[in-house]
Design an enzyme around this catalytic site. Structure first.
Site, short mmCIF file in Angstrom:
data_model
loop_
_atom_site.label_atom_id
_atom_site.label_comp_id
_atom_site.label_asym_id
_atom_site.label_seq_id
_atom_site.Cartn_x
_atom_site.Cartn_y
_atom_site.Cartn_z
N GLU A 36 0.86 -1.19 0.00
CA GLU A 36 0.00 0.00 0.00
C GLU A 36 0.89 1.24 0.00
OE1 GLU A 36 -3.50 0.81 -0.15
OE2 GLU A 36 -2.37 2.66 -0.41
N GLY A 41 -7.02 1.24 3.54
CA GLY A 41 -8.45 1.50 3.41
C GLY A 41 -8.81 2.09 2.05
N GLY A 42 -7.81 2.63 1.35
CA GLY A 42 -8.04 3.11 -0.01
C GLY A 42 -8.90 4.36 -0.06
N CYS A 44 -12.20 4.80 -0.52
CA CYS A 44 -13.49 4.82 0.16
C CYS A 44 -13.36 5.36 1.58
CB CYS A 44 -14.10 3.42 0.16
SG CYS A 44 -15.68 3.38 1.00
N HIS A 450 -47.16 0.39 9.17
CA HIS A 450 -47.63 1.76 8.92
C HIS A 450 -47.15 2.64 10.06
CE1 HIS A 450 -50.19 5.11 7.86
NE2 HIS A 450 -50.57 5.17 9.13
C1 LIG Z 1 -15.68 11.52 -3.45
C2 LIG Z 1 -16.04 10.07 -3.62
C3 LIG Z 1 -17.17 9.58 -3.03
C4 LIG Z 1 -17.51 8.24 -3.18
N1 LIG Z 1 -18.65 7.77 -2.59
C5 LIG Z 1 -18.98 6.47 -2.73
C6 LIG Z 1 -20.15 5.94 -2.10
O1 LIG Z 1 -20.88 6.65 -1.42
N2 LIG Z 1 -20.41 4.63 -2.25
C7 LIG Z 1 -19.61 3.81 -3.00
O2 LIG Z 1 -19.91 2.62 -3.11
N3 LIG Z 1 -18.51 4.28 -3.62
C8 LIG Z 1 -18.18 5.58 -3.49
N4 LIG Z 1 -17.04 6.05 -4.09
C9 LIG Z 1 -16.26 5.13 -4.92
C10 LIG Z 1 -15.39 4.22 -4.06
O3 LIG Z 1 -14.59 5.00 -3.20
C11 LIG Z 1 -14.52 3.35 -4.95
O4 LIG Z 1 -15.34 2.67 -5.86
C12 LIG Z 1 -13.75 2.33 -4.13
O5 LIG Z 1 -12.90 2.96 -3.21
C13 LIG Z 1 -12.95 1.46 -5.08
O6 LIG Z 1 -12.10 0.64 -4.38
P1 LIG Z 1 -10.89 -0.07 -5.09
O7 LIG Z 1 -10.90 -1.46 -4.60
O8 LIG Z 1 -10.93 0.13 -6.55
O9 LIG Z 1 -9.58 0.67 -4.52
P2 LIG Z 1 -9.30 2.15 -4.04
O10 LIG Z 1 -10.23 2.53 -2.96
O11 LIG Z 1 -9.21 3.07 -5.20
O12 LIG Z 1 -7.88 1.98 -3.38
C14 LIG Z 1 -6.76 1.64 -4.12
C15 LIG Z 1 -5.56 1.62 -3.21
O13 LIG Z 1 -4.43 1.19 -3.95
C16 LIG Z 1 -3.29 1.95 -3.58
N5 LIG Z 1 -2.36 1.95 -4.71
C17 LIG Z 1 -2.58 2.41 -5.97
N6 LIG Z 1 -1.51 2.16 -6.75
C18 LIG Z 1 -0.60 1.52 -5.97
C19 LIG Z 1 0.71 1.00 -6.22
N7 LIG Z 1 1.27 1.05 -7.42
N8 LIG Z 1 1.37 0.42 -5.18
C20 LIG Z 1 0.79 0.35 -3.93
N9 LIG Z 1 -0.44 0.82 -3.66
C21 LIG Z 1 -1.13 1.39 -4.67
C22 LIG Z 1 -3.87 3.34 -3.28
O14 LIG Z 1 -3.03 4.06 -2.41
C23 LIG Z 1 -5.22 2.98 -2.64
O15 LIG Z 1 -5.12 2.88 -1.24
C24 LIG Z 1 -16.67 7.38 -3.94
C25 LIG Z 1 -15.50 7.88 -4.52
C26 LIG Z 1 -15.19 9.21 -4.36
C27 LIG Z 1 -13.93 9.74 -4.99
#
Ligand SMILES: Cc1cc2nc3c(=O)[nH]c(=O)nc-3n(C[C@H](O)[C@H](O)[C@H](O)COP(=O)(O)OP(=O)(O)OC[C@H]3O[C@@H](n4cnc5c(N)ncnc54)[C@H](O)[C@@H]3O)c2cc1C
Length: 466
Positions: A36, A41-42, A44, A450
């Site tokens: 990471e 936690g990414g 979200c 209701h």
């Molecule tokens: C403002 C906003 C509001 C949102 N609201 C919602 C909501 O209400 N409900 C919902 O379902 N979704 C929502 N989303 C979307 C949701 O956040 C994403 O769909 C979700 O986080 C996707 O998860 P993911 O598994 O793709 O990884 P991500 O959450 O994108 O995380 C990827 C991780 O990989 C790491 N990473 C990337 N490249 C590398 C690398 N080369 N080496 C090591 N680490 C790396 C990053 O640091 C990150 O921690 C929202 C998004 C945004 C921007």
């Protein structure tokens, strides 16, 4: 060349999917590395769902406080302390982040290494991790999961380099309230922030190049959302394309936009670009592993989430398609089922529910009316205004409507759009009926307490009675 450390499994990214996979594989006795580069936690947890929905909650309190007199409640002058809003947001984020982190690090006795660095492929099954202090380490595994997600797309119009442009992350760190927030983009992120900042007290202008907000929704849904936003005194400009931007003396930001009526120059104190997201694939150099990407840089996968390179999988936003946390989590379930439980789960035909946290919420699952008609389905459409729902009347929140698409031959529900108070919860009830393959009549005739919002489903489906 240094010797690469051997693992059984490598996971890159720790989001909703990526943080559970390492644990289940480690619990199954595998030696696992999870990499990471940012916060565990990414998106979200750190800059997406959790902080926005926490701030949306503050905005809703401001909205209700401003409507207090409507309920017969007297209040004093109402103002929003953005720093306090941010503080509360950060406390919730910090809690969620440390919970996510402890899930990974608390695995005592598990063979699980959390490597805090950035990973990039240097060979098909080998990655180099850079730790930011000049140190690197090579790691290799037969099974690799890419969960690297995405980031905000940058605005590229003329003059952009000379003005401060906010994105979905930086807008949540503002110290003071914008006097006038210009938002480029009429998708869900632009709308959530637009309504939030309007409720905090900013003037807001939303600039959408498409003919409607939320272009993927049915016309009546987009139109109702636009009506609600305009009632809330948010300026909505559709079919409006930004051409250039400049900073005027005094710091004001002026956009030049083209519209069907010619050029206009809306100006504001702050500019937010909410124009979509791009996948995090450049730094990862997947080409070094021979992984195929599409034209936009998303990793291509099959229905079992495997890339063209056997043993390398992608999950979450980085593979394109619906970009939601619950989809990333479902990707995790698919991978766990297939690779640890000898199952055969796939992305095919999965239901993709989502809720847009404007107020009232817009929640959707299954087919829209447009999609069903495009497919030539024989459908019936049930529609009910929220002001026909007793619970909505009693709470004084009657904006929006419920709409469901029903197969005219089987009576099965194909999809719904709920634009109304707690729309996400109501939609989920319909989703459960769809999962159980119930005919719409089961909801029409079911007994619901209701006066709950769920009870409105009786009346919604009664609209299909002859
Ligand atoms: C403002 C906003 C509001 C949102 N609201 C919602 C909501 O209400 N409900 C919902 O379902 N979704 C929502 N989303 C979307 C949701 O956040 C994403 O769909 C979700 O986080 C996707 O998860 P993911 O598994 O793709 O990884 P991500 O959450 O994108 O995380 C990827 C991780 O990989 C790491 N990473 C990337 N490249 C590398 C690398 N080369 N080496 C090591 N680490 C790396 C990053 O640091 C990150 O921690 C929202 C998004 C945004 C921007």
């Amino acid at each position: 060349m240094p010797q690469a450390t051997k693992y059984d499994v490598i996971v890159i990214g720790t989001s909703q999917g990526g943080r559970f996979l390492p644990i289940v594989f480690a619990k199954a006795g595998r030696k696992v590395a999870v990499v990471e580069r940012g916060h565990v936690g990414g998106v979200c947890v750190n800059v997406g769902c959790t902080p926005t929905k926490t701030m949306v909650a503050s905005a809703r309190v401001a909205y209700l406080a401003n409507r207090a007199a409507f309920y017969g409640v007297q209040t004093g002058p109402i103002s929003v302390d953005l720093q306090a809003v941010r503080k509360r947001k950060q406390a919730v984020v910090d809690g969620a982040r440390s919970y996510s982190e402890s899930n990974i690090t608390a695995g005592r006795g598990l063979d699980l290494d959390l490597l805090r660095g950035e990973a990039h492929f240097i060979a098909p099954k080998t990655l180099e991790v850079s730790f930011g202090n000049g140190e690197t380490r090579q790691i290799t595994a037969p099974l690799i999961f890419i969960d690297t997600g995405g980031r905000p797309k940058q605005l590229t119009i003329k003059g952009v380099e000379s003005v401060p442009v906010l994105d979905s992350t930086t807008i949540m760190e503002l110290e003071t309230l914008p006097e006038h927030l210009l938002i480029i983009g009429g998708g869900y992120i632009g709308l959530e922030f637009g309504q939030m900042f309007r409720r905090f007290g900013s003037q807001v202008t939303i600039i959408q190049r498409h003919p409607r907000l939320l272009m993927n929704e049915d016309e009546d849904v987009s139109d109702e959302v636009t009506k609600i936003f305009r009632e809330d005194e948010i300026r909505v400009l559709t079919e409006t394309t930004p051409q250039r931007v400049e900073q005027l003396s005094g710091g004001r930001i002026q956009l030049t936009v083209s519209t069907s009526q010619g050029e206009q120059q809306p100006s504001g104190s702050h500019l937010l670009a909410a124009i979509g997201r791009v996948p995090n694939t450049e730094a990862l150099t997947p080409e070094a592993a021979g992984i195929h990407l599409d034209k936009k840089g998303y990793i291509q996968v099959d229905e079992q989430l495997e890339t063209n390179v056997p043993g390398i999988y992608a999950m979450g936003d980085v593979k394109g398609g619906p970009a939601f946390t619950h989809i990333s989590y479902d990707d995790f379930r698919i991978l766990r089922t297939n690779l640890l439980e000898r199952g055969s789960a796939s992305t095919q035909d999965r239901l993709v529910p989502y809720t847009i946290f404007i107020d009232p919420q817009l929640a959707r699952v299954g087919m829209s009316e447009n999609e069903a008609r495009k497919q030539g389905r024989n459908i019936r459409v049930a529609k009910l205004s929220m002001n026909a729902v007793p619970r909505a009347l009693e709470t004084g929140e009657t904006r929006g409507f419920m709409k469901a698409i029903v197969d005219a031959e089987t009576n099965r529900i194909l999809g719904c759009a709920i634009l109304g108070l707690e729309g996400g919860e109501i939609m989920s009830i319909i989703q459960v009926a769809m999962m159980g393959k119930l005919p719409y009549t089961a909801l029409k005739e079911g007994i619901f307490t209701h006066p709950t919002l769920a009870e409105g489903l009786n009346a919604l489906f009664m609209t299909l009675d002859p």
